[in-house]
Design an enzyme around this catalytic site. Sequence first.
Site, short mmCIF file in Angstrom:
data_model
loop_
_atom_site.label_atom_id
_atom_site.label_comp_id
_atom_site.label_asym_id
_atom_site.label_seq_id
_atom_site.Cartn_x
_atom_site.Cartn_y
_atom_site.Cartn_z
N GLU A 152 0.84 -1.19 0.00
CA GLU A 152 0.00 0.00 0.00
C GLU A 152 0.88 1.25 0.00
O GLU A 152 0.70 2.15 -0.80
CB GLU A 152 -0.82 -0.07 1.29
N ILE B 106 -2.98 -3.65 17.42
CA ILE B 106 -3.06 -3.11 18.77
C ILE B 106 -3.01 -4.26 19.77
O ILE B 106 -2.28 -4.22 20.74
CB ILE B 106 -4.33 -2.26 18.94
#
Lengths: 504, 504
Positions: free
Chosen positions: A296, A366
Site C-alpha cells: 500500500e 493493537i
Amino acid sequence: MNIHKRIQNAALHPKIMPAAQAASLIPLGANVGMSGFTGAGYPKAVPQALAARLSALHAAGQTHASINLWTGASTAPELDGVLAKAHGIQMRLPYQSDPSCRQQINAGQMRYTDMHLSHVAPMARAGFLGTLDVAVVEVVGILPDGRMMASTSVGNNQTWLDLAQHIILEVNLHQNPALEGMHDMAHNMPMPPHGQPIALTHPSERIGTPYLQADLSKVMAVVITDHPDRNSAFDAPNEVSAQIAGHLIDFLQDEVQAGRLPPSLLPLQSGVGNTANAVLAGLNQGPFDQMTAYTEVLQDGMLDMLRSGKLSCASATALSLSPTALAEFNANIDFYRQRIVLRPEEISNHPELIRRLGVIAMNTMIEADIYGNVNSTHIMGSAIMNGIGGSGDFARNARLSIFMSPSVAKGGKISSIVPMVSHHDHTEHDVHIIVTEQGLADLRGLAPTQRARLIVERCAHPSFRPQLLDYMDRAQRSGAGLHTPHLLDEALSWHSRYLKTGQM
Amino acid sequence: MNIHKRIQNAALHPKIMPAAQAASLIPLGANVGMSGFTGAGYPKAVPQALAARLSALHAAGQTHASINLWTGASTAPELDGVLAKAHGIQMRLPYQSDPSCRQQINAGQMRYTDMHLSHVAPMARAGFLGTLDVAVVEVVGILPDGRMMASTSVGNNQTWLDLAQHIILEVNLHQNPALEGMHDMAHNMPMPPHGQPIALTHPSERIGTPYLQADLSKVMAVVITDHPDRNSAFDAPNEVSAQIAGHLIDFLQDEVQAGRLPPSLLPLQSGVGNTANAVLAGLNQGPFDQMTAYTEVLQDGMLDMLRSGKLSCASATALSLSPTALAEFNANIDFYRQRIVLRPEEISNHPELIRRLGVIAMNTMIEADIYGNVNSTHIMGSAIMNGIGGSGDFARNARLSIFMSPSVAKGGKISSIVPMVSHHDHTEHDVHIIVTEQGLADLRGLAPTQRARLIVERCAHPSFRPQLLDYMDRAQRSGAGLHTPHLLDEALSWHSRYLKTGQM
C-alpha cells in the site's frame, strides 16, 4: 519557475486563482473527495483556506458550517489537522490518523466511517456513499491535452475526478516532475455486471496509462502551491522491533526450507510504522534476494531494499518517505522509476490481485486475543485509534497473514495478548501468524484451544502469561462449550480494569 | 446394472473391493480428504466401514484410533455422524453441521478448524495443512481413459485427488449418469508466484473440463455403492421468514429504482436454511426477471426459480435438494444441465470472482450487535454451532453483504440483536445490510453510532428495544470513547445472563 510549464493546457490558465477563492467555491455541507494517502500527495493550500473560511463562518454564527471529507487514507496536519481544528469535518472516510480528528471522533463531534480501502472506490462508484460534489486533487503538472501528472500518492484520485461534479486542482511546484511515468492508472474500470479480469500477474506490470484524466469542463479552480509533503521520520529499530523482525525472518526461512515459499519469497506487503519498518530493515540484512513488494505504501525500509537490490520492484499507492529518504529518492528518481509502480488504491489493495500474487501480509496490531482474533483499530473497545486501512484487504486475501506487536505497552501496564480483544477487525479465520518480541505463533490449521496455548506460550509477555493460563484453565472448567472456551463475565475484564486502575 | 458400464477403465476393475476391505487400507492417524458438500456427493460406504473398524479397535484397547477428516463442507449422518459416534475423528476441517460432531467439539473431544471455504484448497496445496494421505471421493462413473464423472457436489474433490498419496473411489450407481456435463473443473490452477486471472465473467461460463482427473496408479480401492444423497426437506416459509423476504425485496426494488442495481439485479448468493429458502421463494414471486446466481449450494428455492424462468442460470459447488426437489431435478435433468454449472468450491467462493461479478450475498446469522458485527458460528461465545462456511468469502467480497435472522429465538428469550456479539465472524467493516422480520437496516457509509440507532430501531424486537437503547445511552454517557461506545462490564452480560437464567 514558469507555472505555464507545469500547466500546459491553456484552457486552464484562466482558472488559476488563490486558494481562498477556490475554497469559497466549495458548497457548505458538500461531500468533498481530496487526494492524499499518508502524508503524501494531499492538497496543501485549499484545505487550509477552507478551514479559515469555516472558522470565520462559525465566528459569524454559522456554527454547523462543515464538509464531509473523503480521501485516499490518512493525510497531514495541513489537511485533516486544520479542518478538524476548525470543526470543519462533519463526516470522515475511509481512514485517518490525525490527533485532532481522533479527539473529535472520540468526543462524538465527528462521524467516522472506517472502511476497507479496497472497498472505497467501488462503493463510491456504485453510489453507495452518496454524491461526490467536489474533488480537490494535488497534481504535479498538466499536459497540453489535459492529462495530469500524478503526485506522490494515487489513492482514490482518479475515482474522485471521475465522480465529482466540480474539480479543484492544486498544482504543486515542489513535487518532482520526474515522477512522470511512475504511475499506472486504470481508467473506466468496468463495474458489475460488466466486470473483467485485472490483467496483472506480477507487481512490476502495468495495465493503464501514467496519467490522471478528467473532464476539464468540471475544473472550477486551479491553485498553485510550492510545499513539500509532510511525512514523519521513523524511529531507528530498537531491540524489541529487531527481535520481532528476527522471529519473522526465522519463520520465513523455515518456510522456504520446507518448500512452502519460494527462495525469493512472495510479494511483500508491509504496514506503516516503526515495527514494520524494522522488519523491512531486517529483511534488507536477511538471506532473501530478488524479493518483490505488492503493498500500500512504500516507506523508507522498502526504499533501502530497492537500493540494495534485495527488492527488485515495488508496487504501492503512495510514497510514505521520511524527509531524508525523500531527498535520496528525488536524487535517484530515474533509478526508482524503473522499480516502482504507483497505482490506485483499488488496485494496490484489490482482493483479486492479493490472492493471485500470493502476498505475504505483514501488519501491526493493537492487540490479539488467545484465539487469534486481532484488534487493529480501537483502544479499550470504545475509542478509535486510526482505522483498519488496508490491513483487512491484505490479511483476508494474503497467502500468509501476519500480525505483529510488542507484547506489552505503556511500560508493561497493557498486555497485547488478552483473553478477548476489545474490538474485532480480523477474525480467527483470517490470522495465520502472530509475532511479538517474545516469539512467533504459527496458527495455520489449528483449532482454537491449540491456538490459545501457542499464543500464550510463544507471544505473551511472561508477566501476563500466568494470568492468561489461569483464564484459559478456568474457562475450560467452566462448563461452557470447549470449542472456544470463554468466561463471558471476565472476557473483557482486563480492558475494564485498565480503564479503572491504569493497569491490566 | 452392469458395473462395468460405470467403470469403463479396465485397469480399475481388479481394484473393486468391499467397503470394509477399502476402509482397512486407511492408515490410523491419517489425514483423509473426503468428498461431500452438504448432504450431497459424500462417500456412502467407506466411512461407515471405517467407523466400524475404528469401533472394533477401540473395543480392543486402541482407544485413540482415529483419523483427521477434511471435506468440502458439511456431509451427512453416514459420514460425519458415524465417524463421530465411533469417536473416530481427531481433527475436522473445514466445516461441519453434524449433531454428534458438534457435541464432541463442544466437549473438547474433537478438534475443529473452522475455515473460510475458499481458503481450504489453496492452503492445502501450499502445504499449510500437512500431508494428505488418502482421498475418498464419490464419483458417478469412470470413462475408459480414467476421467471421472463427478457427483452431486464438487467441493475440494479435485484438490484431494491431486494431493492425496492414495485414492479410494466410491462409484455410486444411484447417482444419475446424466449429471455428466454439468460440472466445470479447473485443473492445475497455477499457484503463486505463477497465478493467472480466472477467466470467468458470467455465472454461466465454463473454463475447464466436465471431469475429475487423477493419477490412477494412486487408486488403491474402488467401492461400489447404490445409495441416495441425504438432504433434508425445508420447512415451508413461515410468517417471520416471509416478512424478512418482504423487507429484502422492497430494499432491492429501491436499489433498482435508484439506479444502484440493474433491473435483473446482480448474481445472487444464498446461504442454506429455511430463512434463506424463504427469501428465494419470495424472489420467485417478486418483480425481478433474468436473474442469475453465483452461489455455494443450489437449494430447492433456486431450482424453483430456474424452473419458473426467473433465474436464467446458477453456478454452485453442490446440489442441496430435498428428496422431492431431487426427484424433480432428475426427471428434468436435461433442462437443468443447460442452466447449472457445478464448480470446485475454490472457484464458487473465490474472492476474485465474487468481487468481479458483484455478487449480492444473502446469509443467515446467529446474532448481530448494535454496531453491525455478526456472529455466524458460536452459541453464547464458547460453543460452536456449525461454522463460518462460505459466508465470509461472500460477505467480504460481495457488492452487497446482507445478513438476516428472526429478531428473537427460543420463544423470545434470546435477542438476535445484542450489545456486542459473543463471537465475531463478520466485522463492522463487512456488513452492509441487516434484516429481521421487524425491518431492514442499511448500514452503508454510516458511522458506528448511526448504525446502532438504525439497527435497534429497525431490526430489534420491541421487547428488547428499550434495553438496547438504555445500553446505548449509558455507554454514550460513560466517558468511554464515543466512536463505538461500549460498557465493557456489560457488553457480554446478555449472553452471560442467558447462561445463568435462560433469558437474556
